[in-house]
Every structure is written in structure tokens, then in C-alpha cells.
Scaffold this motif. Structure first.
Motif, PDB file in Angstrom:
ATOM      1  N   PHE A  75       9.033   2.709   0.205  1.00 50.19           N
ATOM      2  CA  PHE A  75       8.946   1.603   1.154  1.00 50.19           C
ATOM      3  C   PHE A  75       9.807   0.427   0.714  1.00 50.19           C
ATOM      4  O   PHE A  75      10.446  -0.234   1.538  1.00 50.19           O
ATOM      5  CB  PHE A  75       7.486   1.173   1.336  1.00 50.19           C
ATOM      6  N   TRP A  82       8.634  -3.127   6.000  1.00 45.89           N
ATOM      7  CA  TRP A  82       7.228  -2.752   6.015  1.00 45.89           C
ATOM      8  C   TRP A  82       6.487  -3.548   4.941  1.00 45.89           C
ATOM      9  O   TRP A  82       6.986  -3.729   3.833  1.00 45.89           O
ATOM     10  CB  TRP A  82       7.061  -1.262   5.766  1.00 45.89           C
ATOM     11  N   ALA A 108       0.478   0.538   4.363  1.00 47.28           N
ATOM     12  CA  ALA A 108       1.824   0.115   4.771  1.00 47.28           C
ATOM     13  C   ALA A 108       1.797  -0.204   6.260  1.00 47.28           C
ATOM     14  O   ALA A 108       1.337   0.616   7.060  1.00 47.28           O
ATOM     15  CB  ALA A 108       2.847   1.204   4.478  1.00 47.28           C
ATOM     16  N   THR A 109       2.296  -1.379   6.638  1.00 46.49           N
ATOM     17  CA  THR A 109       2.260  -1.791   8.039  1.00 46.49           C
ATOM     18  C   THR A 109       3.614  -2.318   8.478  1.00 46.49           C
ATOM     19  O   THR A 109       4.362  -2.895   7.701  1.00 46.49           O
ATOM     20  CB  THR A 109       1.206  -2.893   8.273  1.00 46.49           C
ATOM     21  N   ARG A 110       3.905  -2.092   9.742  1.00 40.66           N
ATOM     22  CA  ARG A 110       5.092  -2.678  10.378  1.00 40.66           C
ATOM     23  C   ARG A 110       4.606  -3.406  11.625  1.00 40.66           C
ATOM     24  O   ARG A 110       4.173  -2.780  12.611  1.00 40.66           O
ATOM     25  CB  ARG A 110       6.114  -1.588  10.722  1.00 40.66           C
ATOM     26  N   ALA A 155       7.649   7.174   9.378  1.00 42.79           N
ATOM     27  CA  ALA A 155       7.913   5.737   9.241  1.00 42.79           C
ATOM     28  C   ALA A 155       9.410   5.464   9.234  1.00 42.79           C
ATOM     29  O   ALA A 155       9.892   4.548   9.918  1.00 42.79           O
ATOM     30  CB  ALA A 155       7.260   5.211   7.962  1.00 42.79           C
ATOM     31  N   ASP A 159      11.707   3.445  12.214  1.00 43.79           N
ATOM     32  CA  ASP A 159      11.928   2.073  11.777  1.00 43.79           C
ATOM     33  C   ASP A 159      13.042   1.379  12.556  1.00 43.79           C
ATOM     34  O   ASP A 159      12.886   0.244  13.017  1.00 43.79           O
ATOM     35  CB  ASP A 159      12.238   2.059  10.275  1.00 43.79           C
ATOM     36  N   GLN A 190       0.492   1.419  11.296  1.00 40.22           N
ATOM     37  CA  GLN A 190      -0.138   1.290   9.987  1.00 40.22           C
ATOM     38  C   GLN A 190      -0.263   2.678   9.372  1.00 40.22           C
ATOM     39  O   GLN A 190      -0.698   3.619  10.036  1.00 40.22           O
ATOM     40  CB  GLN A 190      -1.519   0.656  10.166  1.00 40.22           C
TER      41      GLN A 190
END
Length: 416
Positions: A75, A82, A108-110, A155, A159, A190
Motif C-alpha cells: 500500500f 490509500w 486499508a481505505t480509499r 485495490a 485505484d 475498505q
């Protein structure tokens, strides 16, 4: 009247964008074709995503720390936008006496731009990364190293599209106050990589899902500011999608619909499976060109049609009409979240893979075609959830620059 015209135009502009973006819509066949497969990243010896996870990783061990560091490095280096955080706990286990074993969950979140704490509703994708103590040296490839690698790929695959979508919103003049007025909702992704799912001795309510129980309780007790859309962290989860025991190629996995409340999500996943198979985008299919050319010399025309095998179907419960929902029979990391009212989509085959909890649940017994198909399917589901039609990159170039079609999509949303 003239002094109010800019406001009126702005309001109409926002409403136009909202009308085009709020609705949950399927992505096109062209967009499905743009979803990248993991390929060499899932090589079991040298693959960037999967191979570092294929090792014993009992909670508190050196292997567990190494795998957690692998996630963090991924990440940090590949997806710097993220946000990564950790939730820690300790617990005694039946086999460690008074020794407290540490458990570390990675979150992990965006989030979209302008999002304040408590304003983002999440599609939450989940897998556990720990492995069993026994048999000695147990890898747990399907259980659940492969699902963790799948979520990492998902992810990364989405992205750039998320960045483009939110840039288009910025261009359209979407601001925080528009969300505060209820014109649009924040949607984010998430990823939870959970520790301590496996039992140390034998599965019981006390000896299992250590990390999940701790995280669910912590999220329930994490309150957002007053007047937030979501009053605590756990209420911001719109859908909890749990991946487990995925990646074995034979027999073909059978995925029941476990919960009536999320059968709609199951049906969306089933529809995506059908569409991917129809476009020959499922490499595990016996009708995929690579399989048919190898077995039948690449028949064409009428002979090709006659040579087609019956197409398998993982999501066989799409038209389920009875009330035999099996969600309470399979215990897994979803239980503490379900007990707190979270909607669950459980992606776990029934029956379990033949390698389940055996020494043979290792990298060599993964089926790369099946694993790649699962990865594309989950990524497609997430892309639809986040309304990413028109924002996917061309896999041939993998560039972040927008093509003409994507520009036209943005223009249609921003011009009155």
C-alpha cells in the motif's frame, strides 16, 4: 435574479451529475474486458503479490510479521493514496497457557475527496491472513493467502479509476456542502486483512476469529462526530464481502447464497459471472479458447459450437426461492459483524475445497485460472459498486490519461 443565477446553474450542474452517478449501474462489456488479470503477480514462487504470503503465518510469529509488512509495503509503494491503519489486541489461547498472543488487523481505505469522518459508506472487502498452527508448516493457500492477494490486486486495479472519477466530480463542482445537503453520498472502499481467524486447538466460540471479534467491538465503540451520516465506524459498512477458501480448481467451486438480506448482491455477482463467461473472460471455463484449442485442436464454426462443453456455474443459487439460508451454519470472520447488524456477502464454497486444513493447501495446489477468475469477478463487482463505468484504464497501455470516451463521459456530466 442575476445574483442568484450562478447558484442556480451550480445547483442544476450538481443535480445532473448526481442523477448520472447515484444509480447503481452495471459496467459495460468493454469495461469488463479492461479489468486486468493478476498473471505473473500470482506466481507462487516469485509473484509480487501472492508469493510472500505463501508461508506459515501463525499470529505472533515471524512469518505473520513478514506478511503484515508485505501488505504495508504494497500500500505504501503502490497505492499511496490509500489510508492504512491497524487495530491491535491480545488474547490467551487454549495452547499457549497464560501467554498473551498478539493479533494485528490491517484496515486499508480509499475515501473520495472532501469526505469528512463519518460521511463515507464502505464496500468492505475482507479476508484473513493468518494460518493454522497444525499441521506443522501449514501454508493455507486457499485459506486464505490467495484471497488476500486477490484483494490487493482489486485495490490496485481500481485505484486509477477511482482517482479519475473523483477528479471528474471535482471538475463538475462537487463540494463538501453538496454532500451535506444530501445531494450525493460518499462511497469508498475498505479492505480488512484480519488476523487470528483460525483456531489454535479446535474451533469453538472462544478459540477462533480473535481478530474479527476485537475489530468489530472496536469499530462499534469508535464514534464519529455528532450529526455525521454514520454514527460509528461499524455503521459505515454498507456491505461486508468475506472471501475464504478460494483458489482450488477442482472440483468447480459451488457458491450458495447464504443470506436472504444480501441475495440481491449475490445475484449481481452471479450476473457478472455469466457475462464474463459469455465473453470468454473466464480462463477456468472448459469453453475458454485456451482449453478448447488444447483439447480439440481449435474447432471452428458449427463444429466448434458442437464441441462446447456445458458451462459451469459457480453462483448456482441466483434464482433461489426457498427459505433454506445457510448463513448461520458456517462460522467465519463475519459473525461478530453480522451480530452488530452488518449485511454480509459470504464468498465461501460449499462443500469446502478438498485441501481444506490439509498440508496440500499450498501454492502448488492452487489453480491459477480459477484464482484469476475470482480476482476479475470481485474486481468487477467492486467497479460496479463504485460506478466506475468510463473510468477504467486500457490494459494495453495501463496509462492514467483519459481516452476520448472517458472525456466524453465527463463532459456529459458537467455541461448543461
Amino acid at each position: 435574479m442575476k445574483t442568484r443565477l450562478p447558484f442556480v446553474l451550480h445547483a442544476l450542474q450538481i443535480l445532473l451529475f448526481v442523477c448520472l452517478s447515484r444509480e447503481y449501474t452495471s459496467i459495460s462489456d468493454d469495461a469488463l474486458k479492461l479489468i486486468p488479470r493478476p498473471r505473473e503477480d500470482f506466481d507462487i514462487k516469485n509473484g509480487k503479490l501472492l508469493s510472500p504470503i505463501l508461508r506459515p503465518r501463525v499470529p505472533g510469529s515471524e512469518g505473520s510479521t513478514a506478511v503484515l509488512n508485505h501488505f504495508v509495503d504494497f500500500f505504501h509503494n503502490d497505492l499511496p493514496q490509500w489510508k492504512v491503519s491497524f487495530q491491535n489486541s491480545t488474547s490467551k489461547t487454549p495452547v499457549t497457557g497464560n501467554k498473551e498472543i498478539p493479533f494485528v488487523n490491517l484496515i486499508a481505505t480509499r475515501d473520495p475527496p472532501w469526505a469528512n469522518p463519518g460521511e463515507v459508506g464502505y464496500l468492505t472487502l475482507v479476508a484473513h491472513y493468518d494460518s493454522k498452527m497444525t499441521p506443522e508448516g501449514f501454508i493455507g493457500a486457499t485459506d486464505s493467502a490467495a484471497p488476500c492477494a486477490m484483494l490487493m490486486h482489486t485495490a490496485r486495479a481500481l485505484d486509477g479509476a477511482l482517482t479519475k472519477k473523483w477528479a471528474a466530480m471535482d471538475q463538475a463542482g462537487i463540494k463538501q456542502e453538496d454532500y451535506d445537503l444530501g445531494l450525493e453520498e460518499h462511497k469508498g472502499i475498505q479492505i480488512l486483512l484480519l488476523d487470528g481467524e483460525e483456531a489454535f486447538d479446535q474451533w469453538t466460540k472462544k478459540d477462533s476469529i480473535y481478530g474479527s471479534k476485537s475489530l468489530a467491538a472496536d469499530m462499534e465503540a469508535t464514534f464519529h462526530p455528532a450529526l455525521s451520516t454514520y454514527y460509528n465506524a461499524i455503521s459505515s459498512i454498507h456491505l461486508f464481502v468475506l472471501l475464504d477458501l478460494l483458489g482450488e480448481g477442482t472440483p468447480t467451486p459451488k457458491m450458495p447464497s447464504y443470506f436472504k438480506t444480501t441475495h440481491w448482491a449475490y445475484q449481481n455477482m452471479a450476473t457478472l459471472e455469466d457475462r464474463l463467461r459469455a465473453q470468454s473472460l473466464f480462463s477456468s471455463s472448459p469453453n475458454h479458447p485456451s482449453k478448447r484449442s488444447a483439447s480439440s485442436g481449435g474447432p471452428t464454426g458449427t463444429n466448434e459450437q458442437q464441441a462446447k462443453s456445458t458451462e459451469p456455474k459457480w453462483f448456482f443459487d441466483i434464482d433461489k426461492s426457498n427459505d433454506r439460508w445457510l448463513g448461520g451454519l458456517i462460522e467465519d470472520d463475519h459473525l461478530p459483524f453480522m451480530a452488530r447488524g452488518v449485511d454480509i456477502l459470504h464468498l465461501i464454497p460449499n462443500p469446502f475445497p478438498t485441501v481444506w486444513h490439509k498440508e496440500t493447501d499450498d501454492g502448488e495446489h492452487l489453480d491459477m485460472d480459477t484464482l484469476g477468475d475470482w480476482t476479475v469477478l470481485v474486481t468487477a463487482f467492486a467497479a460496479e459498486w463504485m460506478d466506475l463505468e468510463g473510468y477504467m484504464d486500457k490494459k494495453a497501455t495501463n496509462k492514467r490519461a483519459m481516452n476520448d470516451k472517458q472525456k466524453a463521459k465527463i463532459i456529459s456530466k458537467t455541461e448543461l
